[in-house]
Scaffold this active site. Sequence first.
Site, PDB file in Angstrom:
ATOM      1  N   ASP A  82       2.292   2.539   7.917  1.00 18.13           N
ATOM      2  CA  ASP A  82       1.102   1.745   7.627  1.00 18.13           C
ATOM      3  C   ASP A  82       1.434   0.421   6.938  1.00 18.13           C
ATOM      4  O   ASP A  82       1.253   0.254   5.733  1.00 18.13           O
ATOM      5  CB  ASP A  82       0.097   2.531   6.785  1.00 18.13           C
ATOM      6  N   ASP A 125       0.839  -1.206   0.000  1.00 17.79           N
ATOM      7  CA  ASP A 125       0.000   0.000   0.000  1.00 17.79           C
ATOM      8  C   ASP A 125       0.874   1.257   0.000  1.00 17.79           C
ATOM      9  O   ASP A 125       0.648   2.187   0.781  1.00 17.79           O
ATOM     10  CB  ASP A 125      -0.945   0.015   1.202  1.00 17.79           C
ATOM     11  N   LYS A 180       1.968   4.749  -1.007  1.00 21.50           N
ATOM     12  CA  LYS A 180       1.313   5.942  -1.528  1.00 21.50           C
ATOM     13  C   LYS A 180       1.813   7.133  -0.715  1.00 21.50           C
ATOM     14  O   LYS A 180       2.374   6.955   0.386  1.00 21.50           O
ATOM     15  CB  LYS A 180      -0.201   5.819  -1.411  1.00 21.50           C
TER      16      LYS A 180
END
Length: 235
Positions: free
Chosen positions: A65, A48, A50
Amino acid sequence: LGFKNVVSSQGDLDVKSLDRPLHFLASTLGCVTEAVAFVHKTGVRHQDLKPGNILLSPQQVYLADFGISRDLRDATHSLTEAFPGGTRSYLAPEVIEGEKRHMSPSDIYSLGCVFMTVATVLYAAPHEQYELVMKEDDLTKKAAAVKEHIQDLRKRAARLGKAAHDAITCAPKHLLGLIESMVQPDPKERPAACKVNSTLHELGGIDQVYHGKCCKMDSAYITQLIGKYLRISSY
């Protein structure tokens, strides 16, 4: 970082007022890549990547994260067919299509999209243009839009005096050739994280502008790296 209204109505970049934050933004790329290369080396895939999962503070960059990351150290193989979640705009096309895949190249595609976000600011392109590219749901249209956006950024970088990837110089070079390789539709054509990092060292020139102080290589190494490239290019 003070990037509000970085592009004027004439499409110009206020370089004087943005010099320091632009340099800092560029330097985060190498540090993030170092982090990705490290987790890949230890057998973990983030899944993930980003901008929202990259946290910035003075002189520090944090990759955050890992909620849907995958630890592959005990796996019999590194392939997966499961859709891992994540943010669609930054997911590799093979992830969205649910293909059986290796997860490392998928991370590299997402990292390439992060690089493209930064390049949009560095080379003074309208952010709205970038957002339209990233929000495209049709994968074929998105691939074409990404290619077109990179071509536009290449022209903008040239107008700002940024040297091309293959330029024979010790000065910093722009990122577009590297980004193009990272967002290739075919995952087999994307470089590994360690290769992305070494390329950033080369593109950063003597000053290693794409790395923060924590991640800069010894100056002798950089001199040797760039010297080797210059010798090869002169043939």
